[in-house]
Motif scaffolding. Structure first.
Motif, PDB file in Angstrom:
ATOM      1  N   VAL A   9      -0.814   0.743 -11.008  1.00  0.00           N
ATOM      2  CA  VAL A   9      -1.816   0.542  -9.508  1.00  0.00           C
ATOM      3  C   VAL A   9      -1.211   0.949  -8.414  1.00  0.00           C
ATOM      4  O   VAL A   9      -1.613   1.560  -7.665  1.00  0.00           O
ATOM      5  CB  VAL A   9      -2.679  -0.825  -9.588  1.00  0.00           C
ATOM      6  CG1 VAL A   9      -3.207  -1.142  -8.320  1.00  0.00           C
ATOM      7  CG2 VAL A   9      -3.461  -0.919 -10.958  1.00  0.00           C
ATOM      8  N   ARG A  10       0.369   0.325  -8.480  1.00  0.00           N
ATOM      9  CA  ARG A  10       0.808   0.555  -7.335  1.00  0.00           C
ATOM     10  C   ARG A  10       1.360   2.292  -7.167  1.00  0.00           C
ATOM     11  O   ARG A  10       1.232   2.899  -5.986  1.00  0.00           O
ATOM     12  CB  ARG A  10       2.371  -0.012  -7.414  1.00  0.00           C
ATOM     13  CG  ARG A  10       3.068   0.010  -6.291  1.00  0.00           C
ATOM     14  CD  ARG A  10       4.320  -0.770  -6.227  1.00  0.00           C
ATOM     15  NE  ARG A  10       4.838  -0.640  -4.801  1.00  0.00           N
ATOM     16  CZ  ARG A  10       6.093  -1.041  -4.459  1.00  0.00           C
ATOM     17  NH1 ARG A  10       6.861  -1.955  -5.337  1.00  0.00           N
ATOM     18  NH2 ARG A  10       6.794  -0.927  -3.441  1.00  0.00           N
ATOM     19  N   ALA A  11       1.582   2.861  -8.169  1.00  0.00           N
ATOM     20  CA  ALA A  11       1.639   4.352  -8.207  1.00  0.00           C
ATOM     21  C   ALA A  11       0.471   5.151  -7.489  1.00  0.00           C
ATOM     22  O   ALA A  11       0.689   5.885  -6.842  1.00  0.00           O
ATOM     23  CB  ALA A  11       2.124   4.863  -9.478  1.00  0.00           C
ATOM     24  N   ARG A  12      -0.539   4.311  -7.882  1.00  0.00           N
ATOM     25  CA  ARG A  12      -1.817   5.217  -7.304  1.00  0.00           C
ATOM     26  C   ARG A  12      -2.024   4.964  -5.830  1.00  0.00           C
ATOM     27  O   ARG A  12      -2.750   5.681  -5.056  1.00  0.00           O
ATOM     28  CB  ARG A  12      -3.104   4.665  -8.017  1.00  0.00           C
ATOM     29  CG  ARG A  12      -3.140   5.124  -9.427  1.00  0.00           C
ATOM     30  CD  ARG A  12      -4.243   4.591 -10.060  1.00  0.00           C
ATOM     31  NE  ARG A  12      -4.431   4.821 -11.560  1.00  0.00           N
ATOM     32  CZ  ARG A  12      -5.049   4.346 -12.401  1.00  0.00           C
ATOM     33  NH1 ARG A  12      -5.786   3.413 -12.237  1.00  0.00           N
ATOM     34  NH2 ARG A  12      -5.069   4.824 -13.690  1.00  0.00           N
ATOM     35  N   THR A  13      -1.239   3.907  -5.287  1.00  0.00           N
ATOM     36  CA  THR A  13      -1.461   3.585  -3.918  1.00  0.00           C
ATOM     37  C   THR A  13      -0.564   4.615  -3.099  1.00  0.00           C
ATOM     38  O   THR A  13      -0.554   4.590  -1.703  1.00  0.00           O
ATOM     39  CB  THR A  13      -1.119   2.338  -3.598  1.00  0.00           C
ATOM     40  OG1 THR A  13       0.377   2.023  -3.846  1.00  0.00           O
ATOM     41  CG2 THR A  13      -2.175   1.277  -4.236  1.00  0.00           C
ATOM     42  N   GLU A  14       0.494   5.243  -3.857  1.00  0.00           N
ATOM     43  CA  GLU A  14       1.416   6.240  -2.758  1.00  0.00           C
ATOM     44  C   GLU A  14       0.773   7.229  -1.911  1.00  0.00           C
ATOM     45  O   GLU A  14      -0.336   7.820  -2.451  1.00  0.00           O
ATOM     46  CB  GLU A  14       2.318   6.934  -3.785  1.00  0.00           C
ATOM     47  CG  GLU A  14       3.074   5.908  -4.653  1.00  0.00           C
ATOM     48  CD  GLU A  14       4.351   6.641  -5.488  1.00  0.00           C
ATOM     49  OE1 GLU A  14       4.141   7.737  -5.478  1.00  0.00           O
ATOM     50  OE2 GLU A  14       4.970   5.920  -6.317  1.00  0.00           O
ATOM     51  N   GLY A  15       1.108   7.086  -0.584  1.00  0.00           N
ATOM     52  CA  GLY A  15       0.627   7.814   0.316  1.00  0.00           C
ATOM     53  C   GLY A  15      -0.783   7.257   0.939  1.00  0.00           C
ATOM     54  O   GLY A  15      -1.507   7.856   1.719  1.00  0.00           O
ATOM     55  N   ARG A  16      -1.267   6.290   0.373  1.00  0.00           N
ATOM     56  CA  ARG A  16      -2.388   5.676   0.924  1.00  0.00           C
ATOM     57  C   ARG A  16      -2.227   4.405   1.777  1.00  0.00           C
ATOM     58  O   ARG A  16      -0.882   4.118   2.122  1.00  0.00           O
ATOM     59  CB  ARG A  16      -3.384   5.292  -0.381  1.00  0.00           C
ATOM     60  CG  ARG A  16      -3.670   6.490  -1.064  1.00  0.00           C
ATOM     61  CD  ARG A  16      -4.575   6.099  -2.471  1.00  0.00           C
ATOM     62  NE  ARG A  16      -5.796   5.271  -2.141  1.00  0.00           N
ATOM     63  CZ  ARG A  16      -6.544   4.822  -2.967  1.00  0.00           C
ATOM     64  NH1 ARG A  16      -6.141   4.500  -4.250  1.00  0.00           N
ATOM     65  NH2 ARG A  16      -7.569   4.148  -2.543  1.00  0.00           N
ATOM     66  N   LEU A  17      -2.957   3.505   2.298  1.00  0.00           N
ATOM     67  CA  LEU A  17      -2.906   2.527   3.026  1.00  0.00           C
ATOM     68  C   LEU A  17      -2.401   1.357   2.040  1.00  0.00           C
ATOM     69  O   LEU A  17      -2.887   0.773   1.219  1.00  0.00           O
ATOM     70  CB  LEU A  17      -4.340   2.175   3.700  1.00  0.00           C
ATOM     71  CG  LEU A  17      -4.192   0.872   4.500  1.00  0.00           C
ATOM     72  CD1 LEU A  17      -3.253   0.941   5.716  1.00  0.00           C
ATOM     73  CD2 LEU A  17      -5.566   0.512   5.189  1.00  0.00           C
ATOM     74  N   LEU A  18      -1.174   0.754   2.596  1.00  0.00           N
ATOM     75  CA  LEU A  18      -0.584  -0.423   1.856  1.00  0.00           C
ATOM     76  C   LEU A  18      -0.800  -1.636   2.700  1.00  0.00           C
ATOM     77  O   LEU A  18      -0.468  -1.631   4.005  1.00  0.00           O
ATOM     78  CB  LEU A  18       0.670  -0.428   1.609  1.00  0.00           C
ATOM     79  CG  LEU A  18       1.095   0.669   0.779  1.00  0.00           C
ATOM     80  CD1 LEU A  18       2.699   0.833   0.391  1.00  0.00           C
ATOM     81  CD2 LEU A  18       0.461   0.850  -0.638  1.00  0.00           C
TER      82      LEU A  18
END
Length: 323
Positions: A9-18
């Motif tokens: 799930v964290r890998a999928r957030t790369e480049g997105r809003l955290l």
């Protein structure tokens, strides 16, 4: 939640809003040299809200205290050692999802006063590490005078903090220090005009970035850590009086934060986890600084620590950073 699924799930957030939750431990306002704590810790956690809530419930189930609000002190009790080791360990809730910045307060004071008066913080570290040649009392007076020079509040004559600081510098110079300290102190002794100008600015009104509060520098570093790789970052922080609307606007402009909001930590389990981690990190680091660290806990804390933590003490710093 499995470790593999969390990593995916964290890998999928790369480049997105955290959205990252934050809290601190060890804040003593402007009193950094004789307050209640010698270490400031700022922790940040990136986890989905439901996961964080489940982790907080699990901590409560493991500790089983009747307290309405849990704090780091619950996990730090010796009878809950197993819970603490699980919390920090690779199988715990935060491994790979959290970050800690440490600040050794006495070094922070030296770093800030050297930067203020010389326009460059680089000489602060060798000066701090050479403190043993001055004797405990001389060095203590220098730290306290540096703290008083930079603090916004003044209890006496406006020139009082300036005069006290330069008396303390002259006292250090009487020891005839050599090496880097011997080069830096005369430069500080010649910076009275800069010190007076700083005190004059304080009299005109509070600074957007307080010289003696480590929270804003910690937030700048936190934003940079989570924003690495092009992430957009929004911070959620426990309520703090120092975080005024003007300072939040400065943080967003300086760091490029997508958002910043203050919450009651009791209402956000992610902030509660950050609160636990900050308090635990501060205690472990303070024990290490004072020569009675716990090697097992220090080793468990290392993966969370920022390599750019503001730490001057060489021995404890080496232990905290050791790989």
């Amino acid at each position: 939640m499995s470790r593999h699924r969390e990593s995916t799930v964290r890998a999928r957030t790369e480049g997105r809003l955290l959205e990252v939750a934050c809290d601190e431990s060890g804040s003593d306002g402007e009193n950094l040299t004789s307050g209640n704590t010698d270490v400031f810790a700022h922790a940040s956690v990136h986890l989905p809200l439901p996961w964080a809530a489940a982790h907080v419930r699990e901590i409560r189930d493991r500790i089983r205290s009747p307290a309405e609000e849990y704090k780091a002190t619950h996990l730090l009790r010796e009878k809950h050692r197993a819970v603490l080791e699980w919390f920090l360990g690779a199988s715990g809730p935060l491994h790979g999802h959290a970050h800690v910045l440490l600040v050794e307060k006495s070094f922070f004071v030296v770093d800030r006063v050297v930067d203020l008066l010389l326009g460059d913080p680089a000489p602060a570290l060798p000066l701090f590490r050479g403190r043993g040649c001055f004797g405990h009392e001389r060095w203590r007076r220098f730290l306290e005078a540096s703290n008083d020079l930079m603090r916004a509040r003044s209890d006496g004559h406006p020139e009082g903090p300036v005069d006290s600081f330069f008396r303390a510098v002259e006292d250090l110079l009487r020891t005839r220090p050599r090496g880097d300290a011997g080069e830096t102190l005369p430069l500080l002794a010649g910076a009275r005009d800069r010190a007076r100008a700083y005190r004059a600015r304080i009299a005109d009104g509070p600074a957007v970035v307080p010289a003696l509060n480590p929270l804003l520098p910690a937030l700048v570093r936190t934003a940079a850590y989570w924003g690495a790789g092009g992430h957009r970052v929004s911070l959620v922080h426990d309520e703090q009086n120092v975080l005024t609307a003007q300072r939040i606007a400065w943080l967003k402009e300086t760091t490029g934060l997508f958002g910043f909001r203050l919450v009651d930590s009791r209402l956000d389990p992610r902030v509660q986890l950050a609160d636990f981690l900050a308090g635990i990190a501060r205690k472990i680091a303070s024990d290490e600084l004072n020569g009675h660290g716990d090697p097992a806990l220090t080793a468990l804390l290392r993966p969370y620590l920022d390599g750019d933590s503001l730490w001057g003490d060489e021995r404890s710093g080496a232990s905290l950073r050791r790989t």
